[in-house]
Write a protein that holds these residues in place. Sequence first.
Motif, PDB file in Angstrom:
ATOM      1  N   THR A  70       0.847  -1.187   0.000  1.00 59.39           N
ATOM      2  CA  THR A  70       0.000   0.000   0.000  1.00 59.39           C
ATOM      3  C   THR A  70       0.885   1.241   0.000  1.00 59.39           C
ATOM      4  OG1 THR A  70      -1.776  -1.119   1.207  1.00 59.39           O
ATOM      5  CG2 THR A  70      -1.775   1.281   1.266  1.00 59.39           C
ATOM      6  N   VAL A  71       0.603   2.179  -0.901  1.00 57.25           N
ATOM      7  CA  VAL A  71       1.352   3.432  -0.981  1.00 57.25           C
ATOM      8  C   VAL A  71       0.423   4.554  -0.544  1.00 57.25           C
ATOM      9  CG1 VAL A  71       2.579   5.046  -2.487  1.00 57.25           C
ATOM     10  CG2 VAL A  71       2.815   2.575  -2.839  1.00 57.25           C
ATOM     11  N   THR A  72       0.757   5.231   0.543  1.00 59.71           N
ATOM     12  CA  THR A  72      -0.081   6.287   1.095  1.00 59.71           C
ATOM     13  C   THR A  72       0.499   7.669   0.801  1.00 59.71           C
ATOM     14  OG1 THR A  72       1.072   6.356   3.220  1.00 59.71           O
ATOM     15  CG2 THR A  72      -0.703   4.728   2.985  1.00 59.71           C
ATOM     16  N   ASP A 123       3.561   8.110   2.809  1.00 60.04           N
ATOM     17  CA  ASP A 123       4.705   7.394   2.233  1.00 60.04           C
ATOM     18  C   ASP A 123       5.403   8.237   1.162  1.00 60.04           C
ATOM     19  OD1 ASP A 123       4.225   5.137   3.775  1.00 60.04           O
ATOM     20  OD2 ASP A 123       3.027   4.156   2.223  1.00 60.04           O
ATOM     21  N   VAL A 124       4.610   8.911   0.338  1.00 57.18           N
ATOM     22  CA  VAL A 124       5.181   9.699  -0.755  1.00 57.18           C
ATOM     23  C   VAL A 124       5.773  10.993  -0.211  1.00 57.18           C
ATOM     24  CG1 VAL A 124       4.694  10.832  -2.963  1.00 57.18           C
ATOM     25  CG2 VAL A 124       3.570   8.659  -2.386  1.00 57.18           C
ATOM     26  N   GLU A 125       5.107  11.599   0.757  1.00 58.11           N
ATOM     27  CA  GLU A 125       5.616  12.849   1.337  1.00 58.11           C
ATOM     28  C   GLU A 125       6.951  12.644   2.044  1.00 58.11           C
ATOM     29  OE1 GLU A 125       1.604  15.459   2.351  1.00 58.11           O
ATOM     30  OE2 GLU A 125       2.280  13.956   3.800  1.00 58.11           O
ATOM     31  N   ASN A 126       7.124  11.498   2.719  1.00 58.00           N
ATOM     32  CA  ASN A 126       8.379  11.287   3.445  1.00 58.00           C
ATOM     33  C   ASN A 126       9.449  10.570   2.625  1.00 58.00           C
ATOM     34  OD1 ASN A 126       7.822   8.511   3.569  1.00 58.00           O
ATOM     35  ND2 ASN A 126       6.940   8.615   5.627  1.00 58.00           N
ATOM     36  N   GLY A 127       9.141  10.301   1.355  1.00 53.10           N
ATOM     37  CA  GLY A 127      10.138   9.725   0.464  1.00 53.10           C
ATOM     38  C   GLY A 127      10.271   8.219   0.522  1.00 53.10           C
ATOM     39  N   LYS A 128       9.368   7.565   1.253  1.00 53.30           N
ATOM     40  CA  LYS A 128       9.433   6.096   1.301  1.00 53.30           C
ATOM     41  C   LYS A 128       9.239   5.516  -0.085  1.00 53.30           C
ATOM     42  CE  LYS A 128       7.305   2.047   3.483  1.00 53.30           C
ATOM     43  NZ  LYS A 128       6.283   1.574   4.465  1.00 53.30           N
ATOM     44  N   TRP A 129       8.310   6.096  -0.841  1.00 50.75           N
ATOM     45  CA  TRP A 129       8.094   5.713  -2.231  1.00 50.75           C
ATOM     46  C   TRP A 129       7.997   6.975  -3.083  1.00 50.75           C
ATOM     47  CZ3 TRP A 129       9.179   0.922  -2.977  1.00 50.75           C
ATOM     48  CH2 TRP A 129       8.854  -0.051  -2.023  1.00 50.75           C
ATOM     49  N   LYS A 130       8.510   6.880  -4.308  1.00 50.42           N
ATOM     50  CA  LYS A 130       8.395   7.985  -5.259  1.00 50.42           C
ATOM     51  C   LYS A 130       8.262   7.398  -6.659  1.00 50.42           C
ATOM     52  CE  LYS A 130      13.422   8.554  -5.787  1.00 50.42           C
ATOM     53  NZ  LYS A 130      14.570   9.492  -5.633  1.00 50.42           N
ATOM     54  N   VAL A 147      -2.057  10.198  -4.829  1.00 48.53           N
ATOM     55  CA  VAL A 147      -2.358   9.556  -3.554  1.00 48.53           C
ATOM     56  C   VAL A 147      -3.065  10.526  -2.610  1.00 48.53           C
ATOM     57  CG1 VAL A 147      -0.562   7.802  -3.739  1.00 48.53           C
ATOM     58  CG2 VAL A 147      -0.002  10.025  -2.711  1.00 48.53           C
ATOM     59  N   SER A 148      -2.797  11.820  -2.765  1.00 48.97           N
ATOM     60  CA  SER A 148      -3.498  12.819  -1.958  1.00 48.97           C
ATOM     61  C   SER A 148      -4.971  12.869  -2.324  1.00 48.97           C
ATOM     62  CB  SER A 148      -2.868  14.207  -2.155  1.00 48.97           C
ATOM     63  OG  SER A 148      -1.510  14.219  -1.749  1.00 48.97           O
ATOM     64  N   GLU A 149      -5.279  12.776  -3.618  1.00 46.43           N
ATOM     65  CA  GLU A 149      -6.668  12.782  -4.064  1.00 46.43           C
ATOM     66  C   GLU A 149      -7.412  11.533  -3.595  1.00 46.43           C
ATOM     67  OE1 GLU A 149      -8.797  15.047  -6.246  1.00 46.43           O
ATOM     68  OE2 GLU A 149      -7.462  16.034  -4.805  1.00 46.43           O
TER      69      GLU A 149
END
Length: 283
Positions: free
Chosen positions: A95-97, A100-107, A121-123
């Motif tokens: 799961t990508v939240t 996760d994207v804001e803290n750089g875990k996934w990009k 993911v924000s939407e």
Amino acid sequence: MSESKTSSLYCSNIDIPSGGVGLLLIDPQNDFHPGGSLAIADADKDAERISKLIKENLEKIDHIYVTLDSHQKYHIAHPLFWVNEQKVHPTPFTTVTKKDVENGKWKPTRAEHRIWGLHYVSELERKGNFALTIWPEHCLIGTPGHCVRGVIQEALQAWEDAKEKAVSYIVKGNNSKTEHYSAIKAEVIVPGEEDLTDLNRTLLDELSRHDKVLICGQASSHCVNFTVRDIADNWTDSSLKKLYVLRDAMSPVPGFEEAETQFLKDMGKKGLVITSTERVNLS
């Protein structure tokens, strides 16, 4: 004589008469059946019942619409689209939240999609949709997994022979920047690419001309669920009684059984008919 107009969903050059029974068959593709990359255990049993329904009602079913989940390897819900700091792609069912994207875990793997990835993911979070799940690669265009299950395809061709007309095939999921569970619209509309991601008014209008619309396919937790909800949201309340959800011709993705249960409960409350292939009356 019933009114008819030419479908613009597929250039079959066939008029679809108003009235009668329409069958909306959602994503009956190999990858969602046993042996496929995103297999649903009971999907073959569903497929047998769908095939039987079609073959036993060749003359009673006036038109058939088949949606096809259609992806490329590089897609926002596939591993290749995302990467971590170690340049490793997420495993299926990650799961990508938004966090996760804001803290750089996934990009996003490609720099050109970094802004969009966070927006996407924000939407999903803002709208209360399912969080982004990274699925096994499935329904890749041109692969066997993209094809309609054989037993269903045989029934579709029998119907075409009997009616001397073409099935309407509707492609969805063919924009790499958004999921497209619903056949009516994508999870997040992509600016400038509304033709592939915004509301499919043609399909809504086509379905609305029938007296009854039978709905089945895969999966009841996701693509059937979201498609039916979007139809219900865009039809008048008085029209919803025309929708027949064939409960024994669909199954949920494993782990999402509660989503199926809530879907059936919600649609029953709205006035849709929750029934089965054995009990539905096509007259």
